[in-house]
Design an enzyme around this catalytic site. Sequence first.
Site, PDB file in Angstrom:
ATOM      1  N   HIS A  69       0.836  -1.217   0.000  1.00 50.76           N
ATOM      2  CA  HIS A  69       0.000   0.000   0.000  1.00 50.76           C
ATOM      3  C   HIS A  69       0.866   1.260   0.000  1.00 50.76           C
ATOM      4  CE1 HIS A  69      -3.876  -2.102   0.882  1.00 50.76           C
ATOM      5  NE2 HIS A  69      -3.076  -2.971   1.480  1.00 50.76           N
ATOM      6  N   ASN A 142     -10.281  -3.064   2.463  1.00 49.34           N
ATOM      7  CA  ASN A 142      -9.930  -3.098   1.043  1.00 49.34           C
ATOM      8  C   ASN A 142     -11.195  -2.946   0.206  1.00 49.34           C
ATOM      9  OD1 ASN A 142      -7.168  -3.446   1.354  1.00 49.34           O
ATOM     10  ND2 ASN A 142      -7.230  -5.665   1.096  1.00 49.34           N
ATOM     11  N   HIS A 333      -3.971   0.817  11.951  1.00 48.95           N
ATOM     12  CA  HIS A 333      -3.760  -0.467  12.623  1.00 48.95           C
ATOM     13  C   HIS A 333      -5.123  -1.067  12.976  1.00 48.95           C
ATOM     14  CE1 HIS A 333      -2.411  -3.650  15.010  1.00 48.95           C
ATOM     15  NE2 HIS A 333      -1.824  -3.018  16.008  1.00 48.95           N
ATOM     16  N   TYR A 356       1.040  -4.349  11.979  1.00 54.57           N
ATOM     17  CA  TYR A 356       0.860  -2.919  11.698  1.00 54.57           C
ATOM     18  C   TYR A 356       1.693  -2.020  12.616  1.00 54.57           C
ATOM     19  CZ  TYR A 356      -2.696  -4.059   8.272  1.00 54.57           C
ATOM     20  OH  TYR A 356      -3.329  -4.553   7.165  1.00 54.57           O
TER      21      TYR A 356
HETATM   22 FE1  HDD Z   1      -2.642  -4.863   5.483  1.00 57.72          FE
HETATM   23  C1  HDD Z   1      -1.207  -1.832   5.163  1.00 57.72           C
HETATM   24  C2  HDD Z   1      -5.649  -3.581   4.382  1.00 57.72           C
HETATM   25  C3  HDD Z   1      -4.006  -8.020   5.490  1.00 57.72           C
HETATM   26  C4  HDD Z   1       0.185  -6.068   6.869  1.00 57.72           C
HETATM   27  N1  HDD Z   1      -3.292  -3.072   4.873  1.00 57.72           N
HETATM   28  C5  HDD Z   1      -2.545  -1.939   4.794  1.00 57.72           C
HETATM   29  C6  HDD Z   1      -3.338  -0.860   4.295  1.00 57.72           C
HETATM   30  C7  HDD Z   1      -4.590  -1.353   4.073  1.00 57.72           C
HETATM   31  C8  HDD Z   1      -4.562  -2.747   4.449  1.00 57.72           C
HETATM   32  C9  HDD Z   1      -5.783  -0.603   3.538  1.00 57.72           C
HETATM   33  C10 HDD Z   1      -2.844   0.548   4.029  1.00 57.72           C
HETATM   34  C11 HDD Z   1      -2.994   1.420   5.244  1.00 57.72           C
HETATM   35  C12 HDD Z   1      -2.552   2.819   4.927  1.00 57.72           C
HETATM   36  O1  HDD Z   1      -3.199   3.455   4.073  1.00 57.72           O
HETATM   37  O2  HDD Z   1      -1.584   3.267   5.531  1.00 57.72           O
HETATM   38  N2  HDD Z   1      -4.442  -5.660   4.964  1.00 57.72           N
HETATM   39  C13 HDD Z   1      -5.584  -4.948   4.642  1.00 57.72           C
HETATM   40  C14 HDD Z   1      -6.710  -5.845   4.612  1.00 57.72           C
HETATM   41  C15 HDD Z   1      -6.244  -7.092   4.905  1.00 57.72           C
HETATM   42  C16 HDD Z   1      -4.825  -6.977   5.142  1.00 57.72           C
HETATM   43  C17 HDD Z   1      -8.151  -5.427   4.316  1.00 57.72           C
HETATM   44  C18 HDD Z   1      -7.009  -8.385   5.023  1.00 57.72           C
HETATM   45  C19 HDD Z   1      -8.206  -8.489   5.475  1.00 57.72           C
HETATM   46  N3  HDD Z   1      -2.010  -6.707   6.031  1.00 57.72           N
HETATM   47  C20 HDD Z   1      -2.727  -7.883   5.962  1.00 57.72           C
HETATM   48  C21 HDD Z   1      -1.938  -8.954   6.540  1.00 57.72           C
HETATM   49  C22 HDD Z   1      -0.758  -8.403   6.950  1.00 57.72           C
HETATM   50  C23 HDD Z   1      -0.821  -6.993   6.609  1.00 57.72           C
HETATM   51  C24 HDD Z   1      -2.387 -10.385   6.659  1.00 57.72           C
HETATM   52  C25 HDD Z   1       0.435  -9.027   7.634  1.00 57.72           C
HETATM   53  C26 HDD Z   1       0.410 -10.090   8.361  1.00 57.72           C
HETATM   54  N4  HDD Z   1      -0.797  -4.092   5.895  1.00 57.72           N
HETATM   55  C27 HDD Z   1       0.184  -4.760   6.521  1.00 57.72           C
HETATM   56  C28 HDD Z   1       1.364  -3.883   6.877  1.00 57.72           C
HETATM   57  C29 HDD Z   1       0.917  -2.505   6.313  1.00 57.72           C
HETATM   58  C30 HDD Z   1      -0.447  -2.812   5.721  1.00 57.72           C
HETATM   59  C31 HDD Z   1       2.684  -4.408   6.421  1.00 57.72           C
HETATM   60  C32 HDD Z   1       1.871  -1.782   5.386  1.00 57.72           C
HETATM   61  C33 HDD Z   1       1.821  -0.342   5.801  1.00 57.72           C
HETATM   62  C34 HDD Z   1       1.130  -0.338   7.060  1.00 57.72           C
HETATM   63  O3  HDD Z   1       0.724  -1.591   7.377  1.00 57.72           O
HETATM   64  O4  HDD Z   1       0.943   0.609   7.773  1.00 57.72           O
HETATM   65  O5  HDD Z   1       1.512  -3.838   8.251  1.00 57.72           O
END
Ligand code: HDD
Length: 675
Positions: A69, A142, A333, A356
């Site tokens: 993202h 999402n 988060h 997160y």
């Molecule tokens: Fe995630 C970012 C949505 C599963 C790990 N995720 C992130 C963002 C969104 C989502 C919208 C962007 C937030 C922003 O604008 O800063 N993610 C989802 C949804 C998931 C999902 C709807 C499933 C239902 N995500 C998911 C899993 C993991 C992550 C299973 C790790 C185990 N996601 C992350 C992250 C991020 C992230 C690496 C990258 C940047 C952040 O968190 O802040 O932690």
Amino acid sequence: MDNKKQEQLNTFRTDNLGQTLTTNQGLKMAEDEFSLKAGDRGPTLMEDFHFREKITHFDHERIPERVVHARGFGAHGELQLYKSMGEFTKAKFLQDPAVKTPVFVRFSTVVGFRGSSDTVRDVRGFATKFYTEEGVYDLVNNNMGVFFIQDAIKFPDIIHANKPEPHNEIPQATAAHDTFWDFIANNQETAHQVMWIMSDRGIPRSFRMMEGFSINTFRFINEEVKSHFVRFHWKPMLGVHSLVWDEAQKISGKDPDFHRRDLFDAIEQGNFPEWELGVQLIKEEDEFNFSFDILDPTKVWPEEEIPVNIIGKMTLNRNVDNFFAETEQVAFHPGHLVPGIDFSNDPLLQGRLFSYTDTQLIRLGGPNFHEIPINKPIVPVHNNQRDGYHRQMINLGKVSYHKNSLANDTPAPIPAAEGGYEHYHEKVEGQKVRARSESFNDHFSQAVMFWNSMSGPEREHIISAFSFEVGKVKDKNVRQQVVEMFSNVSVELATKIAANLGVNPPQNQTEPNSTKVSPALSQENTIKKLDTLKIAVILADGFQGGIIETLDFLRSKKLNIEIISDQLGMVKGSDNRELEVQHTFLTASSVLFDGVLAVGGSNLNLKFDQDATNFVKEAFMHYKPIGAIYEGEKWLQENNMTSGIGVVVNSNNDQFTDQFINSVSTHRHWDRVIY
Ligand code: HDD
């Protein structure tokens, strides 16, 4: 009047306009053009603190982009409820329809780098931060109803497979390559989400025209400590609309900022984007009464079976003042909760709860990211956490531990009955195992339901999307595996893509026998509005003056009218009235508009005719509404487009304007024959 969050942000907003230049130490500087040198042709001196400070700060401007993202765009707004949810949750911000809760939303693509294009085929993030009176609540959604994987431990694998391949960092922002499809074919829990991403949902027309799904199952807890399972939805007031693939690819070149520009412009124009907030609720005692596991993130809760209860509306009404300070530094988060909302045991959600915070530590440089203005709650923060990089808060006193007597044992927790957060007392027992519940084993029924629910054109788009994406896969064996896998969704689909991919038809020739559909999955019947659709009007000097009234009428229907000609400046009508040209054929393209009105003028030349013809032809290919009047008719006549469905030509037709508006209100004319 500013809401509480905006009032708080006002104290951080700074305006340089009209001010004297200073260093970061507040020292006024007499010179900012030349570094300090020993002689005007001599070396720069070490003592030039102004030079050192300016360059050092510049050298450190970049922070790591989000690992997923990375590319996103945010805006401020408010949530207002239609009704109280007190029966189901004690969350304070979900009680009172008179209250407006400040929000910040960030939309994103998942896989591309920060500088990639907006209109790639990908999942879109839709993350919302609610600044509530009980602290920050984040809903990290999402634009698709399901996820690729069922257990968070596989997240690095799916993302590694999806990102550019590591040996050459190719390709950018797309799943159309070997490693992604190799992962898909060898991890069949992905089938359902792949159907979503191959569908039109993968290429939204606008952030303003996307749904948002929590995917994960949460809990609502009410005052009586009764729990309901809940999934959250955003439903766009403008309906759910998409681009067509050829258009999406061309926009990537013509305007890579297409989605962020669309959101920014809409807010600047006062056309505030709106979504309704909906919840699906399942009683705790009904947990096992469904044909699927309600904790499985690769399953939707079909909306016809578990209705989406619409509870309020969110309006985005303010752009950010500074992209980095707000949009880049915002940290979401799914574990930022308020009393009345809790987690379920969904194994994807459980893993997210670790990731997160962890990722913000590297991205934002330490444990104090909650103090960055955009992340700061609007309520006071009191605890014994101390120090760390970039600490802003100046904690008074000598006590930073619990329990204590020197500070009357404060800050003190308070009981749940008085507003303290308490986790739901769910009974859990079991053996420690690395395993997945058998109830998560069905990977295809809902993928079949998705396919069954699509309209004819939507199915065609899915077949084309597979043919493109998997067509980019070099390894023939991987292409064959994908065909075999998706024969479990539809033999027809798999057979058609096999032909396009140059591989064998699937071995499995038995169509799945489920006829289950969920009409909510199809975009066919979504809301269609004229509001803010962009119409390109092609005008040349000597245009029929009366068109000015037609354009005013179209504007009164909330259409955005923009004038295209061969040069910027003014175009003059037959009655000497003038209109300002917004774009030329060089700076604009039909792919940036929702429809075209070809008008022309008396002063046309061959080049104008060619450019206008190409413009209209491309809109025709993309099934867009087209109107042609006066000299503009010839561009369609010469290319046999006048009888196309959704094409309205004047030919002395006094119903022209109404018919054109009708055509535009259809958005796309899928039944048009393209040749
Ligand atoms: Fe995630 C970012 C949505 C599963 C790990 N995720 C992130 C963002 C969104 C989502 C919208 C962007 C937030 C922003 O604008 O800063 N993610 C989802 C949804 C998931 C999902 C709807 C499933 C239902 N995500 C998911 C899993 C993991 C992550 C299973 C790790 C185990 N996601 C992350 C992250 C991020 C992230 C690496 C990258 C940047 C952040 O968190 O802040 O932690």
